[in-house]
Design a protein around this motif. Sequence first.
Motif, PDB file in Angstrom:
ATOM      1  N   ALA A  74       0.817  -1.220   0.043  1.00 22.23           N
ATOM      2  CA  ALA A  74       0.015   0.122  -0.097  1.00 22.23           C
ATOM      3  C   ALA A  74       0.899   1.262   0.209  1.00 22.23           C
ATOM      4  CB  ALA A  74      -0.958  -0.038   1.335  1.00 22.23           C
ATOM      5  N   TRP A  75       2.040   1.134   0.361  1.00 21.17           N
ATOM      6  CA  TRP A  75       2.824   2.333   0.323  1.00 21.17           C
ATOM      7  C   TRP A  75       3.502   3.176  -0.867  1.00 21.17           C
ATOM      8  CZ3 TRP A  75       9.020   1.859   1.064  1.00 21.17           C
ATOM      9  CH2 TRP A  75       9.438   3.138   1.188  1.00 21.17           C
ATOM     10  N   ARG A  76       3.587   2.137  -1.977  1.00 23.09           N
ATOM     11  CA  ARG A  76       3.945   2.548  -3.364  1.00 23.09           C
ATOM     12  C   ARG A  76       3.526   1.307  -4.475  1.00 23.09           C
ATOM     13  NH1 ARG A  76      10.150   4.567  -3.566  1.00 23.09           N
ATOM     14  NH2 ARG A  76       9.321   5.617  -5.299  1.00 23.09           N
ATOM     15  N   TYR A 196      11.927  -2.922  -3.400  1.00 22.16           N
ATOM     16  CA  TYR A 196      10.739  -2.571  -2.700  1.00 22.16           C
ATOM     17  C   TYR A 196       9.643  -3.608  -3.358  1.00 22.16           C
ATOM     18  CZ  TYR A 196       5.906  -0.676  -2.048  1.00 22.16           C
ATOM     19  OH  TYR A 196       5.023  -0.410  -1.875  1.00 22.16           O
ATOM     20  N   ALA A 197       9.737  -3.564  -4.720  1.00 20.97           N
ATOM     21  CA  ALA A 197       8.574  -4.257  -5.124  1.00 20.97           C
ATOM     22  C   ALA A 197       8.842  -5.783  -5.169  1.00 20.97           C
ATOM     23  CB  ALA A 197       8.632  -3.915  -6.699  1.00 20.97           C
ATOM     24  N   LEU A 198      10.213  -6.186  -5.454  1.00 21.45           N
ATOM     25  CA  LEU A 198      10.343  -7.573  -5.227  1.00 21.45           C
ATOM     26  C   LEU A 198       9.973  -8.062  -3.897  1.00 21.45           C
ATOM     27  CD1 LEU A 198      13.799  -8.587  -6.870  1.00 21.45           C
ATOM     28  CD2 LEU A 198      11.521  -9.445  -7.652  1.00 21.45           C
ATOM     29  N   ALA A 238       8.977  -7.090  11.553  1.00 21.76           N
ATOM     30  CA  ALA A 238       9.937  -8.361  11.608  1.00 21.76           C
ATOM     31  C   ALA A 238       9.746  -8.980  10.047  1.00 21.76           C
ATOM     32  CB  ALA A 238       9.655  -9.215  12.531  1.00 21.76           C
ATOM     33  N   THR A 239       8.786  -8.558   9.258  1.00 24.97           N
ATOM     34  CA  THR A 239       8.505  -9.190   7.934  1.00 24.97           C
ATOM     35  C   THR A 239       8.579  -8.124   6.890  1.00 24.97           C
ATOM     36  OG1 THR A 239       6.927 -10.621   9.354  1.00 24.97           O
ATOM     37  CG2 THR A 239       6.936 -10.641   6.767  1.00 24.97           C
ATOM     38  N   ALA A 240       7.700  -7.259   6.903  1.00 27.10           N
ATOM     39  CA  ALA A 240       7.716  -6.307   5.863  1.00 27.10           C
ATOM     40  C   ALA A 240       9.036  -5.345   5.914  1.00 27.10           C
ATOM     41  CB  ALA A 240       6.491  -5.246   5.896  1.00 27.10           C
ATOM     42  N   GLY A 241       9.548  -4.789   7.093  1.00 25.67           N
ATOM     43  CA  GLY A 241      10.533  -3.875   7.056  1.00 25.67           C
ATOM     44  C   GLY A 241      11.811  -4.740   7.083  1.00 25.67           C
TER      45      GLY A 241
END
Length: 316
Positions: A74-76, A196-198, A238-241
């Motif tokens: 949702a960020w980009r 980011y996209a990957l 711990a997952t997305a970041g």
Amino acid sequence: MSVNATEYERGWPAAVAPPTVARGRAKPLALASLVLVTAVWGGAFVVVKDATRQASPMDFLAVRFLIAAVVLGAWRPRRVLELSRKQWGHGLLLGLTLGAAYLAQTYGQQYTSASMSGFITGMSVVFTPVIAGLLLRHRIGRWTWGAVAIATVGLGAMSLRGFAIGPGEVLTLLCALFFALHIVALSEWSTPRDAYALTVVQLGVVGVLCLILGGRDGIVLPADPGFWISVIGLAVVATAGAYFAQTWAQSRLPAVVVAVALTLEPVFAGVFGVLVDHDELTARILLGGALVVGAMVLTEFRSTAPSSKDAPGSLG
């Protein structure tokens, strides 16, 4: 790894800094990012242990990774849609490999001890240079193998209390192999521009895979607010970041350096276990942790030496 270097140089305008200067500055930052990631994952062990007491591991993983993919995506979102068909294929393969690693680890933990699981999972540090050498023809130097050996001894000192081969150990060995494949593929395919996209695609694939496998018996999740606070925190931090940081860092570092750096995860897990769960701080933990840290320092020293800094597949 020449693709990564090319993409990296495109991401730095000539007016900002020459590519060689930018690359030199990026390596320490990338390594520091990986160390931070291992600290986050090490601390997450305590949270995950509590969360999986309230939900099945598969249901927990499905929710954790799907929330992470949605929040990060949702960020980009346009960056994800701009991926080429080839890049989508890379993201799909990376997600399936990462998902297979988590599944093998999850089922393997049912048949072996946590310490044995941690040690065998850490054996990805041995598989990574082997895979990089066989599949990508990367030259693996003696300093690399020395760092790998030191890290492996350190993991054994921290974890092993005896060794036996059974279904749990075999599954966890598969987990280590899949993690090593993921590390090598990510270092080969990730670029600063597409990190980011990957990451979004990878996390989404893992979440859907766990949802499909766990959904056969229905997804059952508790209504306890504490559980959801833990899950959302794990998903976001711990997952997305963490996986975004790893993907970004791997666009700048050789796979073997990454593998050695990631062996710090059980070191941090032991530290947080002592601080939070009041585990006993033993001489074995101190010795093993010192060896793992020493191995990481060795890889950084060799990777920044003038004779080896531009050789992506070798540290010696």
